[in-house]
Design a protein around this motif. Sequence first.
Motif, PDB file in Angstrom:
ATOM      1  N   GLU A 150      26.770   3.438  -6.221  1.00 25.05           N
ATOM      2  CA  GLU A 150      26.292   2.806  -5.939  1.00 25.05           C
ATOM      3  C   GLU A 150      24.444   3.682  -6.040  1.00 25.05           C
ATOM      4  N   PRO A 151      23.158   3.022  -6.799  1.00 21.29           N
ATOM      5  CA  PRO A 151      22.254   4.042  -6.917  1.00 21.29           C
ATOM      6  C   PRO A 151      21.482   4.561  -5.705  1.00 21.29           C
ATOM      7  N   ALA A 152      21.449   5.737  -5.758  1.00 17.90           N
ATOM      8  CA  ALA A 152      20.310   6.101  -4.999  1.00 17.90           C
ATOM      9  C   ALA A 152      19.141   6.133  -4.629  1.00 17.90           C
ATOM     10  N   THR A 153      19.140   5.268  -3.407  1.00 19.34           N
ATOM     11  CA  THR A 153      17.606   5.001  -2.593  1.00 19.34           C
ATOM     12  C   THR A 153      17.092   5.974  -1.999  1.00 19.34           C
ATOM     13  N   GLU A 154      15.667   5.530  -2.051  1.00 23.01           N
ATOM     14  CA  GLU A 154      14.591   6.780  -1.727  1.00 23.01           C
ATOM     15  C   GLU A 154      14.779   6.920  -0.198  1.00 23.01           C
ATOM     16  N   ILE A 155      14.132   7.833   0.339  1.00 19.41           N
ATOM     17  CA  ILE A 155      14.531   7.606   1.631  1.00 19.41           C
ATOM     18  C   ILE A 155      12.885   8.400   2.568  1.00 19.41           C
ATOM     19  N   THR A 156      12.301   6.711   2.959  1.00 19.43           N
ATOM     20  CA  THR A 156      10.947   7.109   3.415  1.00 19.43           C
ATOM     21  C   THR A 156      10.782   6.806   4.439  1.00 19.43           C
ATOM     22  N   ASP A 157       9.534   8.102   5.192  1.00 18.54           N
ATOM     23  CA  ASP A 157       9.572   8.157   6.790  1.00 18.54           C
ATOM     24  C   ASP A 157       8.801   6.773   7.393  1.00 18.54           C
ATOM     25  N   PRO A 158       9.573   5.970   7.936  1.00 18.46           N
ATOM     26  CA  PRO A 158       8.942   4.415   8.731  1.00 18.46           C
ATOM     27  C   PRO A 158       7.713   5.569   9.475  1.00 18.46           C
ATOM     28  N   THR A 159       7.214   6.275   9.699  1.00 17.48           N
ATOM     29  CA  THR A 159       6.335   7.022  11.378  1.00 17.48           C
ATOM     30  C   THR A 159       5.437   7.059  10.394  1.00 17.48           C
ATOM     31  N   ASP A 160       4.638   6.496  10.330  1.00 21.91           N
ATOM     32  CA  ASP A 160       2.019   6.991  10.284  1.00 21.91           C
ATOM     33  C   ASP A 160       1.992   7.321  11.315  1.00 21.91           C
ATOM     34  N   THR A 161       1.338   8.678  11.112  1.00 20.31           N
ATOM     35  CA  THR A 161       0.299   9.400  11.811  1.00 20.31           C
ATOM     36  C   THR A 161      -1.336   9.715  12.347  1.00 20.31           C
ATOM     37  N   TYR A 162      -1.182   9.279  12.774  1.00 19.12           N
ATOM     38  CA  TYR A 162      -3.182   9.267  12.968  1.00 19.12           C
ATOM     39  C   TYR A 162      -3.806  10.405  14.026  1.00 19.12           C
ATOM     40  N   ARG A 163      -5.069  10.833  13.646  1.00 20.25           N
ATOM     41  CA  ARG A 163      -5.327  12.103  14.513  1.00 20.25           C
ATOM     42  C   ARG A 163      -6.395  11.443  15.680  1.00 20.25           C
ATOM     43  N   PHE A 164      -6.256  11.970  16.758  1.00 18.86           N
ATOM     44  CA  PHE A 164      -7.092  11.960  17.659  1.00 18.86           C
ATOM     45  C   PHE A 164      -8.537  10.995  17.169  1.00 18.86           C
ATOM     46  N   GLY A 165      -9.366   9.837  17.224  1.00 15.61           N
ATOM     47  CA  GLY A 165     -10.439   9.622  17.829  1.00 15.61           C
ATOM     48  C   GLY A 165     -10.290   8.146  16.285  1.00 15.61           C
TER      49      GLY A 165
END
Length: 277
Positions: A150-165
């Motif tokens: 099977e063709p390789a699929t790109e692994i993406t990080d499902p986490t979105d990080t934000y800073r305080f405020g």
Amino acid sequence: MATIRCRSCGRIYDYNKQDMCPKCGAYNRPPHRERVDPDGTVHFVEGQSIPPRRGKVCYEEKTCYEDQTRRGSREKAAHTGSGSARAQEGENTKNSANHTVNHVSGMNTQSRGRAVVLIVAAVSVLISLIGSCQTHLSYTSEPEPDWSVEPATEITDPTDTYRFGCAFELMGQTGTVTEVGTSGQRIMITVEGLEPDTYYPPYLVAYDSDGYFVDLASPDEITDWDSGTTYTYDRDDMTGLEDAAQWTLEFNVLEEQDGSMVFTGDEVVVDLTGYIQ
């Protein structure tokens, strides 16, 4: 002393004391001389001295019949020669068998042990060769399975990080962490812009300086305000905090499936490092 030299190893020994070689155990037939009587009988003289034959001296004039006697003996021996030859052949066969038996019985324990070891080794090698041949003949190659690629699929990080405020998106709503306070072992965090009971309460998570997970805690108290919601966490519910160097507030992203909210695996993370001491 009747000495004899061994034909196998060359050792010289007394045949009257030992009939087999004391060095290698081989049987050596002693040398023998033959004596033939006037009647044609053959005698084997073993270890005896034969006096030299002397010619007869006649001191009286008389007729000697010795030559006639010898001719008669020769003619008789000619008639009986075939029987004597067969008897001699049987005697030789018997002597050969005795030689073989004496040679085997004369082998010392070490020689017999070596012979047994060589025989066992030869049998083992033969058995292993036969087994390898049977294994080679019984082996049949099977076709390799058709592995689908099977063709390789790109692994993406499902986490979105934000800073305080900073504002963040959570399930169609926009929220912001506006306040972080501590009181003893208690940590109070206020989140504004999110409707109560529309998302799962966030976890307070601690990591070490290398980013490895230490522990997490769910809120002990939830207080709703007109402007937002305050979550209170207790440090006593967490362990290993002496290694804690980073702090985050993590929201699980949910979606509705068949009338119920299900965790999708995505997360929204707010970095609070530096605001929690």
